[in-house]
Motif scaffolding. Structure first.
Motif, short mmCIF file in Angstrom:
data_model
loop_
_atom_site.label_atom_id
_atom_site.label_comp_id
_atom_site.label_asym_id
_atom_site.label_seq_id
_atom_site.Cartn_x
_atom_site.Cartn_y
_atom_site.Cartn_z
N ILE A 126 -2.22 -3.09 -2.51
CA ILE A 126 -1.63 -1.96 -3.23
C ILE A 126 -0.91 -1.03 -2.27
N ALA A 127 -1.48 -0.79 -1.09
CA ALA A 127 -0.84 0.07 -0.09
C ALA A 127 0.52 -0.49 0.34
N ASN A 128 0.58 -1.79 0.56
CA ASN A 128 1.86 -2.41 0.94
C ASN A 128 2.88 -2.34 -0.19
N ALA A 129 2.40 -2.48 -1.43
CA ALA A 129 3.31 -2.40 -2.57
C ALA A 129 3.88 -0.99 -2.70
N ILE A 130 3.04 0.01 -2.50
CA ILE A 130 3.52 1.39 -2.56
C ILE A 130 4.49 1.67 -1.42
N PHE A 131 4.17 1.19 -0.23
CA PHE A 131 5.06 1.40 0.92
C PHE A 131 6.44 0.79 0.67
N SER A 132 6.48 -0.41 0.13
CA SER A 132 7.76 -1.07 -0.11
C SER A 132 8.62 -0.28 -1.08
N GLU A 133 8.00 0.31 -2.10
CA GLU A 133 8.75 1.11 -3.07
C GLU A 133 9.22 2.42 -2.45
N VAL A 134 8.37 3.05 -1.67
CA VAL A 134 8.74 4.31 -1.03
C VAL A 134 9.84 4.11 -0.01
N LEU A 135 9.80 3.00 0.72
CA LEU A 135 10.81 2.73 1.74
C LEU A 135 12.22 2.69 1.15
N LEU A 136 12.35 2.19 -0.06
CA LEU A 136 13.67 2.11 -0.70
C LEU A 136 14.25 3.48 -0.99
N HIS A 137 13.39 4.49 -1.14
CA HIS A 137 13.85 5.84 -1.49
C HIS A 137 13.29 6.88 -0.53
N CYS A 138 13.07 6.48 0.72
CA CYS A 138 12.36 7.37 1.64
C CYS A 138 13.16 8.64 1.94
N VAL A 139 14.49 8.57 2.00
CA VAL A 139 15.29 9.76 2.29
C VAL A 139 15.12 10.79 1.18
N GLU A 140 15.23 10.35 -0.07
CA GLU A 140 15.08 11.28 -1.19
C GLU A 140 13.65 11.82 -1.28
N LEU A 141 12.67 10.94 -1.07
CA LEU A 141 11.29 11.37 -1.21
C LEU A 141 10.85 12.28 -0.06
N MET A 142 11.40 12.10 1.12
CA MET A 142 11.05 12.98 2.22
C MET A 142 11.51 14.41 1.96
N MET A 143 12.54 14.59 1.14
CA MET A 143 13.05 15.93 0.81
C MET A 143 12.54 16.43 -0.54
N ASN A 164 -2.23 -0.74 -13.93
CA ASN A 164 -1.53 -1.08 -12.68
C ASN A 164 -0.02 -1.21 -12.87
N ALA A 165 0.51 -0.44 -13.83
CA ALA A 165 1.96 -0.46 -14.07
C ALA A 165 2.71 0.49 -13.15
N PHE A 166 1.98 1.18 -12.28
CA PHE A 166 2.62 2.14 -11.38
C PHE A 166 3.36 1.46 -10.24
N ILE A 167 3.05 0.21 -9.97
CA ILE A 167 3.62 -0.47 -8.80
C ILE A 167 5.13 -0.46 -8.82
N HIS A 168 5.72 -0.68 -9.97
CA HIS A 168 7.18 -0.74 -10.06
C HIS A 168 7.78 0.58 -10.54
N ASN A 169 6.98 1.64 -10.53
CA ASN A 169 7.48 2.96 -10.93
C ASN A 169 7.06 4.02 -9.91
N VAL A 170 6.94 3.61 -8.66
CA VAL A 170 6.45 4.52 -7.63
C VAL A 170 7.40 5.69 -7.42
N TYR A 171 8.71 5.43 -7.42
CA TYR A 171 9.67 6.51 -7.12
C TYR A 171 9.59 7.65 -8.12
N PRO A 172 9.70 7.42 -9.43
CA PRO A 172 9.60 8.56 -10.36
C PRO A 172 8.21 9.19 -10.38
N ILE A 173 7.17 8.37 -10.20
CA ILE A 173 5.82 8.92 -10.22
C ILE A 173 5.58 9.79 -8.98
N ALA A 174 6.15 9.40 -7.84
CA ALA A 174 5.96 10.16 -6.61
C ALA A 174 6.62 11.53 -6.69
N ARG A 175 7.61 11.69 -7.54
CA ARG A 175 8.28 12.98 -7.69
C ARG A 175 7.58 13.88 -8.70
#
Length: 298
Positions: free
Chosen positions: A172-189, A142-153
């Motif tokens: 877990i869904a809320n934790a992933i959402f919070s991490e994605v929200l911080l980088h949503c512009v980059e991740l959407m592209m 469960n170490a992915f929670i704080h590494n969502v941005y690099p893992i999502a790419r």
């Protein structure tokens, strides 16, 4: 003898006589290197037999780079350039490129070996630099929670995050959402991250959708012009259409309708607005296109 009318004696060529003129050049052949009678350079201060033996030793060892300078400078001029000795006297170029054991390989060979090693590493690693075994370990702990941005790419990592969302764990869904929200512009592209964003948009409640719109609205045109971002924006249009946030979405796009219409990616965003948004929300597109109808039509 000629003065008294006698016939001249027959000329006898002795081994110690020095060849002169063109005959010297013709006699300088590789086959004569081991001969004791034709060793031109060996006659300077040393016996012809000694010079011949030195030449034979030099030819035998030229491939390993030994014996440079074993023959005198006079003997070197009588050896053809394409012989092993001539190449050795030119700087040892005829030596083997691999070299004897214990000698480091050339820089070119080392570069090829390094490229091959990098190729193996690239096959083992995915786009974001994560190996599958590493990702499995991260998710197992469960170490992915704080590494969502690099893992999502990462291609495999993004899929594993989506599987986590499918498990239905709200925390877990809320934790992933919070991490994605911080980088949503980059991740959407992002080529892979945009799929995670789209999945989250389908799962968001109204408050979370408002947070995504607030975060992305200032960059919504830029995201729409991106090949991957246009897909994420179309998903955002689909999920926002039944919420009170349609006017905020329209406000983020209405200043760039013509530019979006003429863009191969942005054009799909405008068409999705016409398809998904309620009819009363289409007027901003009609007004913009009507004001530049010739430019848009051509």
């Amino acid at each position: 003898a000629a003065a008294f009318g006698e016939a001249p004696a027959a000329t006898t060529n002795y081994p110690w006589q020095v060849l002169a003129g063109p005959a010297r050049e013709q006699e300088a052949a590789p086959a004569a290197v081991g001969s004791s009678g034709q060793g031109k350079g060996g006659g300077r201060g040393r016996g012809a037999g000694e010079a011949g033996s030195r030449r034979a030793h030099t030819d035998a060892t030229s491939a390993g780079g030994r014996g440079r300078g074993a023959c005198s400078s006079g003997a070197s001029t009588a050896v053809p350039k394409n012989s092993g000795l001539g190449a050795m006297q030119g700087g040892g170029a005829a030596a083997s490129s691999s070299g004897p054991p214990g000698v480091a390989p050339s820089s070119a060979a080392a570069g090829r070996e390094w490229d091959l090693q990098l190729g193996v590493d690239r096959k083992n690693a995915s786009r974001g630099g994560f190996k599958i075994s590493h990702l499995e370990e991260i998710f197992a702990n469960n170490a992915f929670i704080h590494n969502v941005y690099p893992i999502a790419r990462d291609q495999a990592g993004c899929r594993m995050l989506q599987h986590k969302l499918d498990e239905g764990n709200a925390e877990i869904a809320n934790a992933i959402f919070s991490e994605v929200l911080l980088h949503c512009v980059e991740l959407m592209m992002d080529p892979f991250g945009n799929y995670l964003c789209q999945k989250l948009m389908d799962m968001c409640n109204v408050q979370q959708l408002e947070m995504v719109l607030d975060r992305a609205s200032t960059a919504l045109v830029r995201i729409s012009l991106n090949m991957h971002g246009a897909r994420a924006v179309q998903k955002l249009i689909d999920v926002v259409r039944t919420t009170p946030f349609v006017p905020r979405l329209v406000a983020a796009l209405e200043g760039a309708v013509v530019a979006l219409t003429k863009d191969p990616n942005g054009n799909h965003v405008i068409q999705r607005c016409l398809e998904s948004l309620p009819p009363e929300a289409h007027s901003f597109i009609f007004r913009a296109v009507a004001s530049d109808i010739i430019d848009v039509a051509s």
